[in-house]
Design a protein around this motif. Structure first.
Motif, PDB file in Angstrom:
ATOM      1  N   SER A   1       0.833  -1.196   0.000  1.00 31.33           N
ATOM      2  CA  SER A   1       0.000   0.000   0.000  1.00 31.33           C
ATOM      3  C   SER A   1       0.874   1.256   0.000  1.00 31.33           C
ATOM      4  CB  SER A   1      -0.902   0.001   1.235  1.00 31.33           C
ATOM      5  OG  SER A   1      -1.686   1.167   1.291  1.00 31.33           O
ATOM      6  N   GLY A   2       0.547   2.210  -0.851  1.00 33.18           N
ATOM      7  CA  GLY A   2       1.274   3.467  -0.905  1.00 33.18           C
ATOM      8  C   GLY A   2       2.525   3.451  -1.755  1.00 33.18           C
ATOM      9  N   ASP A   3       2.821   2.336  -2.403  1.00 33.87           N
ATOM     10  CA  ASP A   3       4.043   2.247  -3.217  1.00 33.87           C
ATOM     11  C   ASP A   3       4.017   3.225  -4.391  1.00 33.87           C
ATOM     12  OD1 ASP A   3       5.565   0.425  -1.849  1.00 33.87           O
ATOM     13  OD2 ASP A   3       5.042  -1.303  -3.101  1.00 33.87           O
ATOM     14  N   ASN A   4       5.192   3.792  -4.656  1.00 36.66           N
ATOM     15  CA  ASN A   4       5.442   4.530  -5.889  1.00 36.66           C
ATOM     16  C   ASN A   4       6.284   3.631  -6.776  1.00 36.66           C
ATOM     17  OD1 ASN A   4       4.506   7.490  -5.675  1.00 36.66           O
ATOM     18  ND2 ASN A   4       5.442   7.087  -3.679  1.00 36.66           N
TER      19      ASN A   4
ATOM     20  N   ALA B   1      -3.147  -2.447  -8.179  1.00 35.40           N
ATOM     21  CA  ALA B   1      -4.009  -1.279  -7.997  1.00 35.40           C
ATOM     22  C   ALA B   1      -5.414  -1.674  -7.563  1.00 35.40           C
ATOM     23  CB  ALA B   1      -4.072  -0.471  -9.293  1.00 35.40           C
TER      24      ALA B   1
ATOM     25  N   ILE C   1      -5.630   4.350 -12.987  1.00 36.63           N
ATOM     26  CA  ILE C   1      -4.545   4.194 -12.021  1.00 36.63           C
ATOM     27  C   ILE C   1      -3.713   5.476 -12.039  1.00 36.63           C
ATOM     28  CG2 ILE C   1      -2.481   2.870 -11.415  1.00 36.63           C
ATOM     29  CD1 ILE C   1      -3.753   0.459 -12.822  1.00 36.63           C
ATOM     30  N   PRO C   2      -3.510   6.125 -10.898  1.00 29.73           N
ATOM     31  CA  PRO C   2      -2.765   7.390 -10.875  1.00 29.73           C
ATOM     32  C   PRO C   2      -1.331   7.210 -11.381  1.00 29.73           C
ATOM     33  CG  PRO C   2      -3.940   7.053  -8.811  1.00 29.73           C
ATOM     34  CD  PRO C   2      -4.026   5.761  -9.565  1.00 29.73           C
TER      35      PRO C   2
ATOM     36  N   HIS D   1      -4.685  -2.234  -3.795  1.00 35.52           N
ATOM     37  CA  HIS D   1      -4.253  -1.031  -3.067  1.00 35.52           C
ATOM     38  C   HIS D   1      -4.632   0.184  -3.906  1.00 35.52           C
ATOM     39  CE1 HIS D   1      -1.855  -3.852  -0.727  1.00 35.52           C
ATOM     40  NE2 HIS D   1      -1.218  -4.222  -1.826  1.00 35.52           N
ATOM     41  N   SER D   2      -5.625   0.916  -3.490  1.00 35.50           N
ATOM     42  CA  SER D   2      -6.116   2.038  -4.294  1.00 35.50           C
ATOM     43  C   SER D   2      -5.182   3.244  -4.267  1.00 35.50           C
ATOM     44  CB  SER D   2      -7.506   2.463  -3.803  1.00 35.50           C
ATOM     45  OG  SER D   2      -7.442   2.859  -2.435  1.00 35.50           O
ATOM     46  N   ASN D   3      -4.144   3.185  -3.417  1.00 35.30           N
ATOM     47  CA  ASN D   3      -3.291   4.373  -3.251  1.00 35.30           C
ATOM     48  C   ASN D   3      -1.889   4.214  -3.830  1.00 35.30           C
ATOM     49  OD1 ASN D   3      -2.527   2.475  -1.353  1.00 35.30           O
ATOM     50  ND2 ASN D   3      -2.104   3.961   0.259  1.00 35.30           N
ATOM     51  N   ILE D   4      -1.681   3.270  -4.746  1.00 36.60           N
ATOM     52  CA  ILE D   4      -0.369   3.200  -5.367  1.00 36.60           C
ATOM     53  C   ILE D   4      -0.290   4.238  -6.496  1.00 36.60           C
ATOM     54  CG2 ILE D   4      -0.118   0.757  -4.804  1.00 36.60           C
ATOM     55  CD1 ILE D   4      -0.487   0.150  -7.787  1.00 36.60           C
ATOM     56  N   HIS D   5       0.934   4.624  -6.827  1.00 39.91           N
ATOM     57  CA  HIS D   5       1.164   5.635  -7.857  1.00 39.91           C
ATOM     58  C   HIS D   5       2.274   5.138  -8.779  1.00 39.91           C
ATOM     59  CE1 HIS D   5       3.664   9.068  -9.298  1.00 39.91           C
ATOM     60  NE2 HIS D   5       2.488   9.525  -9.688  1.00 39.91           N
TER      61      HIS D   5
END
Length: 340
Positions: A140-143, A169, A201-202, A172-176
């Protein structure tokens, strides 16, 4: 042949159809392909691209020719010509070898059609397996930084490295995602950005030479890339610029993963030194052209070096994500890739 539909390749209404990837993202144009010369032209112009997809597109064309009544000799010639189009991507050779075996059957035409269908369906399944294995490496939170295009445009399924990102993604909805533009033909800027936008996906697009400063700033947690050929010792060839990322990742202690199906393994290659590297046209470097127009920026007589791929040594790789599992350096050094 039954109906087969993927994001950029389909057999429908009795025709092989391919999406022109050179015109993306601004135009979605489909080409009907009815003969070997057409398919060779599409592959060489990168209108059909991505190591798995090249092999599948060539396979569907051979199957189509078999259905149209081509003789065994004609099909053998077609396989030979298509095999020679791209020397680095081993998936093409794998597919053509499978079809050549099918040609030895008494009912060779139906055998070729059945094998082409099987190759297409196998690719969809192995993409899902790779994506599932690889997604377990994402937190979670990976760039995540990626290079070139390795998604559904390049395969029959969800993709290789980008398939991992797709599945991660969903968990984990918060990967970038950091997207290398991927010079000189901008497959990242044109195609990966296009796919990520469709998947919602951001992502942030960067020039290739910005990756080092991103890593130094602590803004990259992991790197996932694809492969066009993997040697027995774990060295692999991928779109030029991949080796740069591996060296940078090693220096900054960032995990570097290569994602590919077992069909990308080449048991005849002991190391990366044995992988042939395709040299492409000078015009790809001296300017740019596409659906967006054209521009020539270099002097007309400029000397150009334009390898399509580079080789990343196994010593720089954190793990190899295949459709059979995740393999680590100790396993690869023990020769596991030669037995998968």
């Amino acid at each position: 042949m039954k109906e087969l539909i993927a994001r950029s390749l389909k057999y429908q209404n009795g025709m092989v159809q391919v999406l022109d990837q050179y015109l993306l993202p601004h135009q979605e144009t489909w080409h009907h392909c009815e003969n070997v010369e057409q398919m060779k032209s599409l592959i060489l112009a990168l209108k059909v691209r991505g190591a798995p997809l090249i092999g599948l597109a060539a396979s569907l064309l051979v199957a189509y020719l078999a259905e149209q009544g081509s003789s065994k000799a004609q099909l053998n010639d077609a396989i030979d010509e298509l095999t020679a189009t791209r020397p680095t991507a081993v998936n093409l050779m794998h597919c053509m070898a499978r079809l050549r075996e099918a040609l030895q059957q008494p009912e060779y035409a139906q055998a070729v059609v059945t094998e082409a269908e099987r190759l297409f369906e196998e690719d969809c399944a192995l993409c899902d397996r790779m994506a599932t294995f690889g997604a377990e490496l994402v937190e979670s939170g990976d760039n995540i930084l990626t290079h070139c295009n390795t998604g559904a445009l390049a395969t029959a399924g969800v993709g290789t490295a980008l398939g991992v990102i797709h599945h991660a993604a969903r968990q984990h909805s918060n990967i970038h995602i950091w997207v290398d533009e991927t010079r000189p033909l901008l497959q990242g800027g044109r195609l990966t950005a296009y796919e990520l936008a469709q998947w919602q996906i951001p992502y942030t697009l960067i020039c290739d030479n910005m990756a080092a400063s991103l890593m130094a700033a602590g803004k990259v947690d992991k790197i996932f890339v694809g492969a066009d050929r993997i040697a027995v010792n774990g060295d692999f060839a991928n779109k030029v610029g991949t080796y740069n990322l591996a060296v940078l990742a090693h220096y900054h202690q960032i995990p570097f993963y290569v994602v590919a199906p077992v069909t990308t393994l080449d048991s005849s290659c002991a190391s990366g030194q044995d992988i042939p590297i395709e040299q492409r046209a000078e015009t790809e470097v001296t300017g740019v052209s596409g659906s967006f127009g054209s521009c020539q920026w270099a002097p007309e007589q400029a000397e150009v070096y334009n390898p399509a791929f580079d080789v990343t040594p196994a010593a720089l790789i954190t793990a190899w994500v295949l459709d059979t599992g995740v393999y680590y350096p100790q396993q690869v050094a023990a020769g596991v890739l030669g037995t998968v």
